[in-house]
Design an enzyme around this catalytic site. Structure first.
Site, mmCIF file in Angstrom:
data_model
loop_
_atom_site.group_PDB
_atom_site.id
_atom_site.type_symbol
_atom_site.label_atom_id
_atom_site.label_comp_id
_atom_site.label_asym_id
_atom_site.label_seq_id
_atom_site.Cartn_x
_atom_site.Cartn_y
_atom_site.Cartn_z
ATOM 1 N N TYR A 75 0.814 -1.221 0.000
ATOM 2 C CA TYR A 75 0.000 0.000 0.000
ATOM 3 C C TYR A 75 0.850 1.276 0.000
ATOM 4 O O TYR A 75 1.109 1.863 -1.042
ATOM 5 C CB TYR A 75 -1.037 -0.004 1.150
ATOM 6 C CG TYR A 75 -2.177 0.915 0.773
ATOM 7 C CD1 TYR A 75 -3.380 0.405 0.282
ATOM 8 C CD2 TYR A 75 -2.032 2.306 0.818
ATOM 9 C CE1 TYR A 75 -4.397 1.251 -0.149
ATOM 10 C CE2 TYR A 75 -3.035 3.152 0.384
ATOM 11 C CZ TYR A 75 -4.222 2.630 -0.086
ATOM 12 O OH TYR A 75 -5.215 3.467 -0.522
ATOM 13 N N LEU B 269 -11.109 -0.262 5.952
ATOM 14 C CA LEU B 269 -12.448 -0.826 6.128
ATOM 15 C C LEU B 269 -12.833 -1.653 4.919
ATOM 16 O O LEU B 269 -12.299 -1.436 3.830
ATOM 17 C CB LEU B 269 -13.461 0.311 6.265
ATOM 18 C CG LEU B 269 -13.529 0.991 7.627
ATOM 19 C CD1 LEU B 269 -14.466 2.172 7.559
ATOM 20 C CD2 LEU B 269 -14.005 0.019 8.693
ATOM 21 N N VAL B 270 -13.790 -2.539 5.124
ATOM 22 C CA VAL B 270 -14.275 -3.347 4.002
ATOM 23 C C VAL B 270 -15.094 -2.456 3.081
ATOM 24 O O VAL B 270 -16.143 -1.942 3.468
ATOM 25 C CB VAL B 270 -15.187 -4.490 4.505
ATOM 26 C CG1 VAL B 270 -15.653 -5.341 3.326
ATOM 27 C CG2 VAL B 270 -14.495 -5.324 5.545
HETATM 28 P P1 NAD Z 1 -15.844 2.494 -2.763
HETATM 29 O O1 NAD Z 1 -15.515 1.503 -3.817
HETATM 30 O O2 NAD Z 1 -16.735 2.087 -1.655
HETATM 31 O O3 NAD Z 1 -16.474 3.810 -3.402
HETATM 32 C C1 NAD Z 1 -15.947 4.436 -4.537
HETATM 33 C C2 NAD Z 1 -16.988 5.345 -5.138
HETATM 34 O O4 NAD Z 1 -16.445 5.932 -6.343
HETATM 35 C C3 NAD Z 1 -18.261 4.606 -5.564
HETATM 36 O O5 NAD Z 1 -19.375 5.386 -5.197
HETATM 37 C C4 NAD Z 1 -18.109 4.503 -7.071
HETATM 38 O O6 NAD Z 1 -19.351 4.415 -7.757
HETATM 39 C C5 NAD Z 1 -17.431 5.841 -7.367
HETATM 40 N N1 NAD Z 1 -16.785 5.884 -8.666
HETATM 41 C C6 NAD Z 1 -15.807 5.074 -9.158
HETATM 42 N N2 NAD Z 1 -15.465 5.456 -10.397
HETATM 43 C C7 NAD Z 1 -16.215 6.532 -10.690
HETATM 44 C C8 NAD Z 1 -16.306 7.385 -11.821
HETATM 45 N N3 NAD Z 1 -15.538 7.211 -12.910
HETATM 46 N N4 NAD Z 1 -17.210 8.400 -11.799
HETATM 47 C C9 NAD Z 1 -18.010 8.600 -10.702
HETATM 48 N N5 NAD Z 1 -17.945 7.838 -9.600
HETATM 49 C C10 NAD Z 1 -17.070 6.803 -9.598
HETATM 50 O O7 NAD Z 1 -14.452 3.003 -2.226
HETATM 51 P P2 NAD Z 1 -13.964 3.637 -0.841
HETATM 52 O O8 NAD Z 1 -13.206 2.585 -0.123
HETATM 53 O O9 NAD Z 1 -15.051 4.370 -0.152
HETATM 54 O O10 NAD Z 1 -12.880 4.658 -1.404
HETATM 55 C C11 NAD Z 1 -13.066 6.055 -1.471
HETATM 56 C C12 NAD Z 1 -11.737 6.729 -1.183
HETATM 57 O O11 NAD Z 1 -11.349 6.410 0.166
HETATM 58 C C13 NAD Z 1 -10.601 6.243 -2.088
HETATM 59 O O12 NAD Z 1 -9.761 7.341 -2.368
HETATM 60 C C14 NAD Z 1 -9.864 5.246 -1.201
HETATM 61 O O13 NAD Z 1 -8.524 5.077 -1.556
HETATM 62 C C15 NAD Z 1 -10.024 5.934 0.150
HETATM 63 N N6 NAD Z 1 -9.783 5.083 1.339
HETATM 64 C C16 NAD Z 1 -10.364 3.862 1.465
HETATM 65 C C17 NAD Z 1 -10.078 3.085 2.586
HETATM 66 C C18 NAD Z 1 -10.671 1.706 2.765
HETATM 67 O O14 NAD Z 1 -10.164 0.942 3.567
HETATM 68 N N7 NAD Z 1 -11.733 1.385 2.092
HETATM 69 C C19 NAD Z 1 -9.227 3.566 3.594
HETATM 70 C C20 NAD Z 1 -8.691 4.840 3.455
HETATM 71 C C21 NAD Z 1 -8.964 5.595 2.316
#
Ligand code: NAD
Length: 392
Positions: free
Chosen positions: A233, A269-270
């Site tokens: 990561y 998170l998941v």
């Molecule tokens: P997720 O997959 O739950 O949500 C992603 C969202 O982006 C969805 O609503 C999807 O429809 C939307 N999306 C994707 N491509 C798109 C496009 N081309 N146009 C419009 N919408 C689009 O993901 P998440 O885990 O909530 O991730 C969101 C952010 O948080 C990311 O930057 C991720 O790196 C970050 N993050 C995630 C975690 C984790 O553990 N899940 C931890 C820290 C940070």
């Protein structure tokens, strides 16, 4: 139709409309019960249908009483096919928001495109005038740029090969996985997709169109995690994109008048995107076990409510020495990480169920698609062609 989960690898190809609605309602109730936040009033959320973006939208609307415009990229259902979970989440969010007198509209399309940026600008002009917060929460596997190039992100190392434990969710076994290093081209593409370029384009376009209030805050999300996940990561191809995101925050703040940009480092998170990363799901299953036992566990909604209420709008903005909002503060506590690392060192297929919260991991995964929600009868026919009230 009666909707059952159909899991293919890291995704579920069906989603349950009633389950998604129920889970959105639970998130709304959580934010309502935490009380009012003196925060933004007109919020654009890019990537608003799942995970951290959806939780941000709910926190803004129900914590701050904000009008929200969401940008999503989801599929509508038909009689014989379910919609994507993000579609049902958004349909439910809008239905609740409208019933509660909150403005909420949604634009469905590729957030990376200039067409969607133009549509959002037109909608803000027509309905809100300006926005005072922009959340950028995209997690995408690829991005098409205006010249027609398609960039695909990869989850690889940037050094040599990396071998560590991982979990095979199909067979509940702990196995060794070896992750190869990314090429320079792959790193470049990953930065294009998950770095800050598109975020900056959004803020620049909104600012040039005159739809940004003075004093606007914009936030994008990142992850750092403990050393055991660093090769895949923080020091991997995705980490390089996140470094770019952090540098972009500084650029936005210094070059776009009236806007302050933050990166919030969130908890592992998941979500649909995190489940595709090697090594990380096993880490999350251990982390859940440890944090639940210590009474420190949070999901997306608890994280985002806390970000609004304490880190961003609780008075002084709370950042670390690098200007980052640290929502991973509890995950990274030394006492939490010591326990995780102790379990990591001895985890095997034999002690998997006793040493991890695999059940919690699986439940959260099912809930991403509206399954395993309390009080939903999964044997009953449901209308899969649910519409979103104000979709554009
Ligand atoms: P997720 O997959 O739950 O949500 C992603 C969202 O982006 C969805 O609503 C999807 O429809 C939307 N999306 C994707 N491509 C798109 C496009 N081309 N146009 C419009 N919408 C689009 O993901 P998440 O885990 O909530 O991730 C969101 C952010 O948080 C990311 O930057 C991720 O790196 C970050 N993050 C995630 C975690 C984790 O553990 N899940 C931890 C820290 C940070």
């Amino acid at each position: 139709m009666v909707v059952k989960p159909k899991i293919r690898g890291f995704i579920c190809t069906t989603a349950h409309p009633e389950g998604c609605k129920r889970i959105v309602k639970e998130q709304i109730d959580y934010v309502k019960q935490k009380g009012k936040i003196d925060g933004p009033k007109k919020v654009l959320v890019i990537g608003a249908s799942m995970g951290y973006g959806l939780a941000s939208r709910i926190s803004a609307a129900y914590g701050c009483g904000a009008s929200t415009i969401g940008v999503i990229f989801d599929k509508q259902g038909a009689d014989a096919r379910t919609a994507s979970a993000g579609w049902y989440n958004t349909a439910a969010f809008e239905e609740f928001a409208h019933a509660d007198g909150l403005y909420a509209k949604t634009i469905n399309g590729d957030a990376f495109s200039s067409q969607i940026k133009d549509e959002v600008i037109a909608l803000i002009k027509k309905d809100l005038g300006k926005v005072d917060m922009i959340v950028y929460s995209l997690a995408a596997p690829r991005r098409s740029t205006s010249d027609g190039t398609v960039y695909s992100s990869v989850l690889k190392t940037t050094g040599g090969e990396f071998t560590n434990k991982s979990i095979d969710m199909k067979t509940d076994t702990v196995e060794q996985v070896t992750i190869p290093p990314a090429t320079e081209e792959e790193i470049f593409a990953t930065i294009k997709v998950m770095g800050g370029e598109d975020w900056k384009e959004w803020i620049g376009a909104l600012k040039s169109a005159g739809v940004v209030e003075d004093g606007t805050v914009t936030v994008a999300y990142s992850y750092i995690g403990p050393e055991l996940t660093h090769p895949i990561y923080k020091d991997g191809s995705i980490g390089r994109a996140k470094d770019h995101l952090a540098a972009t925050a500084k650029e936005i703040t210094s070059s776009i008048d009236g806007v302050t940009a933050y990166v919030s480092v969130n908890k592992a998170l998941v979500t649909q995107s995190s489940s595709a990363i090697p090594v990380v799901p096993l880490y999350i299953s251990i982390l859940y076990k440890v944090m639940k036992e210590m009474g420190l566990h949070e999901g997306c909604i608890e994280q985002m409510q806390r970000m609004f209420a304490e880190k961003l709008y609780g008075g002084q903005v709370q950042t670390d020495e690098n200007g980052l909002l640290r929502l991973d503060d509890w995950e990274m506590r030394p006492d939490v990480q010591e326990k995780v690392s102790e379990i990591w060192n001895r985890i095997s297929t034999e002690n998997l169920s006793e040493c991890t919260d695999l059940e919690g991991y699986r439940k959260d995964f099912s809930r991403l698609f509206g399954f395993e929600a309390e009080g939903v009868d999964y044997e009953t026919d449901v209308d899969t062609a649910v519409g979103i009230e104000s979709i554009i």
